[in-house]
Write a protein that holds these residues in place. Structure first.
Motif, short mmCIF file in Angstrom:
data_model
loop_
_atom_site.label_atom_id
_atom_site.label_comp_id
_atom_site.label_asym_id
_atom_site.label_seq_id
_atom_site.Cartn_x
_atom_site.Cartn_y
_atom_site.Cartn_z
N ALA A 89 0.83 -1.21 0.00
CA ALA A 89 0.00 0.00 0.00
C ALA A 89 0.86 1.26 0.00
CB ALA A 89 -0.93 -0.01 1.21
N MET A 90 1.94 1.25 0.77
CA MET A 90 2.83 2.42 0.81
C MET A 90 3.53 2.61 -0.53
SD MET A 90 3.98 5.07 2.25
CE MET A 90 3.30 4.91 3.91
N ALA A 91 3.89 1.53 -1.18
CA ALA A 91 4.53 1.63 -2.50
C ALA A 91 3.59 2.30 -3.50
CB ALA A 91 4.95 0.25 -2.99
N ARG A 92 2.31 1.92 -3.46
CA ARG A 92 1.33 2.55 -4.36
C ARG A 92 1.17 4.03 -4.03
NH1 ARG A 92 -1.47 -2.30 -3.18
NH2 ARG A 92 -2.97 -1.17 -1.86
N LEU A 93 1.22 4.36 -2.74
CA LEU A 93 1.09 5.76 -2.34
C LEU A 93 2.28 6.59 -2.84
CD1 LEU A 93 -0.23 8.05 -0.75
CD2 LEU A 93 0.86 7.18 1.33
N ILE A 94 3.48 6.05 -2.73
CA ILE A 94 4.67 6.77 -3.18
C ILE A 94 4.62 6.99 -4.70
CG2 ILE A 94 7.18 6.69 -3.38
CD1 ILE A 94 6.19 7.20 -0.55
N ILE A 95 4.21 5.97 -5.44
CA ILE A 95 4.10 6.11 -6.89
C ILE A 95 3.10 7.21 -7.26
CG2 ILE A 95 3.33 4.95 -9.00
CD1 ILE A 95 4.46 2.35 -7.82
N SER A 96 1.99 7.24 -6.53
CA SER A 96 0.98 8.27 -6.78
C SER A 96 1.54 9.67 -6.53
CB SER A 96 -0.24 8.03 -5.89
OG SER A 96 -1.15 9.10 -5.96
N LEU A 97 2.32 9.82 -5.47
CA LEU A 97 2.92 11.13 -5.16
C LEU A 97 3.93 11.54 -6.22
CD1 LEU A 97 3.47 10.66 -1.31
CD2 LEU A 97 1.70 12.05 -2.42
N GLU A 98 4.72 10.59 -6.68
CA GLU A 98 5.71 10.91 -7.72
C GLU A 98 5.03 11.33 -9.02
OE1 GLU A 98 7.99 7.36 -7.86
OE2 GLU A 98 9.30 7.92 -6.18
N LYS A 99 3.89 10.73 -9.33
CA LYS A 99 3.15 11.13 -10.53
C LYS A 99 2.65 12.56 -10.42
CE LYS A 99 1.59 6.55 -12.04
NZ LYS A 99 0.41 5.66 -12.27
N ASN A 100 2.42 13.01 -9.19
CA ASN A 100 1.98 14.39 -8.97
C ASN A 100 3.16 15.33 -8.74
OD1 ASN A 100 -1.11 14.81 -8.81
ND2 ASN A 100 -0.79 12.85 -7.78
N LYS A 101 4.35 14.90 -9.18
CA LYS A 101 5.56 15.72 -9.17
C LYS A 101 6.03 16.11 -7.77
CE LYS A 101 4.51 17.62 -13.74
NZ LYS A 101 4.32 18.84 -14.55
N VAL A 102 5.78 15.24 -6.80
CA VAL A 102 6.33 15.43 -5.46
C VAL A 102 7.72 14.80 -5.43
CG1 VAL A 102 6.08 14.94 -3.00
CG2 VAL A 102 4.05 15.41 -4.40
N ARG A 103 8.71 15.60 -5.10
CA ARG A 103 10.09 15.10 -5.13
C ARG A 103 10.36 14.15 -3.97
NH1 ARG A 103 13.57 20.51 -5.75
NH2 ARG A 103 12.01 21.21 -4.24
N GLU A 104 11.30 13.25 -4.19
CA GLU A 104 11.61 12.23 -3.19
C GLU A 104 12.08 12.83 -1.87
OE1 GLU A 104 14.48 8.26 -2.69
OE2 GLU A 104 14.49 9.44 -4.55
N ASN A 105 12.87 13.91 -1.93
CA ASN A 105 13.38 14.52 -0.70
C ASN A 105 12.32 15.32 0.05
OD1 ASN A 105 13.26 16.51 -2.66
ND2 ASN A 105 15.10 17.58 -1.94
N HIS A 106 11.11 15.39 -0.51
CA HIS A 106 9.99 16.04 0.17
C HIS A 106 9.02 15.02 0.77
CE1 HIS A 106 10.43 20.13 -2.11
NE2 HIS A 106 11.37 19.91 -1.21
N ILE A 107 9.45 13.77 0.81
CA ILE A 107 8.66 12.70 1.42
C ILE A 107 9.47 12.13 2.58
CG2 ILE A 107 7.51 10.49 1.08
CD1 ILE A 107 7.35 11.16 -1.91
N LYS A 108 8.90 12.14 3.79
CA LYS A 108 9.64 11.70 4.97
C LYS A 108 8.75 10.80 5.83
CE LYS A 108 10.21 14.62 8.34
NZ LYS A 108 9.62 13.95 9.54
N THR A 109 9.31 9.67 6.27
CA THR A 109 8.57 8.77 7.17
C THR A 109 8.49 9.38 8.56
OG1 THR A 109 9.28 6.82 5.94
CG2 THR A 109 8.51 6.48 8.20
N ASP A 110 7.28 9.46 9.10
CA ASP A 110 7.07 10.00 10.45
C ASP A 110 6.92 8.88 11.48
OD1 ASP A 110 7.22 12.65 9.68
OD2 ASP A 110 5.07 12.77 9.23
#
Length: 283
Positions: free
Chosen positions: A107-128
């Motif tokens: 599920a998290m992998a699908r979420l990350i792919i969705s964010l990348e498609k919306n041009k969210v950069r990898e360094n702007h994603i952080k595990t809390d």
């Protein structure tokens, strides 16, 4: 002849006694005079000491506080945010830790792919947060005529939360919708914060407004009180207001529709600086 000698001897003794008594009286008198002078001197010293204490008391403040014109001023700036911080997550359950963790990872992998498609950069994603919890149920046990409850593990729950930053505020609603469609019922939307990436220049402007405000207030007070404002004695900064706007809290998949897009209103943020100041008074 003998009588004449005795008479002269008696007169001589009487004269010596009189002279002796006179000297004694003069000496005693001198002692009394010296004592009286000493007492007078002591009274003067006491009076002088008392006067000095009175002068010191009059010259000092009873409370020890500084007198002046005390004012509080503020500077407020309203502006639009330029950064959105989304708290997204997934949650899965399984009979075993392995199955729950595997479903969560997918599920998290699908979420990350969705964010990348919306041009969210990898360094702007952080595990809390990442947690694995056992889930329990309680069952009643009848044994030897006694009843008691026993805890039983029924499965495991895995939760994984991330924070996502984006400066493309117009795409926030689309990012949420795409994440929900990609992950399905496992999606968790924990909140959205709109903020300003760099507040330093805005805080300086607000602080300048606050300082100008306290000077203006002090001038108005001194004019009304018919006194003249003196120099600045001290000035302190109370606080800087938070430039964050919480838009959404603890939402889940149920808030989304298969057809309607999620409306997101950015709104405005307020930066407020408050200062305390004390000015002297010119008599």
């Amino acid at each position: 002849m003998m009588k004449k000698r005795l008479t002269l001897f008696g007169l001589l003794i009487s004269t010596l006694i009189v002279l002796s008594c006179g000297d004694s009286d003069q000496y005693v008198g001198a002692e009394k005079n010296d004592l009286e002078v000493g007492q007078t001197s002591t009274q003067l010293i006491g009076s002088t000491t008392g006067s000095a204490k009175s002068g010191l008391s009059t010259g000092s403040s009873p409370t020890g506080s500084i007198q002046g014109i005390a004012v509080t001023g503020s500077g407020v700036i309203n502006t639009k945010p330029d950064l959105a911080v989304l708290s997204l997550g997934i949650e899965s359950r399984g009979q075993t830790v392995g199955s729950a963790r595997s479903d969560a990872a997918e599920a998290m992998a699908r979420l990350i792919i969705s964010l990348e498609k919306n041009k969210v950069r990898e360094n702007h994603i952080k595990t809390d947060h990442f947690n694995i919890y056992p889930e329990y149920t309680y069952e009643e046990i009848y044994e030897d005529g006694n009843t008691y409850s026993r805890q039983k593990i029924t499965g495991y729950r895995v939760s994984n939360s991330i924070s996502v930053q984006t400066s493309d505020l117009e795409r926030v609603g689309e990012i949420i919708d795409d994440a929900a469609l990609a992950v399905g019922d496992a999606i968790r939307i924990n909140g959205i914060n709109f903020t300003i990436e760099n507040t330093e220049s805005l805080e300086k402007r607000a602080m300048a407004m606050a300082v100008s405000n306290v000077i203006d207030k002090a001038d108005r007070i001194s004019e009304l009180a018919n006194v003249k404002r003196g120099a600045l004695i001290y000035i302190t900064n109370q606080n800087v207001g938070s430039a964050t706007n919480n838009m959404l809290e603890r939402s889940s998949m149920s808030v989304f529709s298969d057809y309607a897009s999620t409306p997101i209103n950015v709104g405005q943020l307020t930066i407020e600086v408050t200062v305390d100041a004390l000015f002297g008074i010119i008599n």
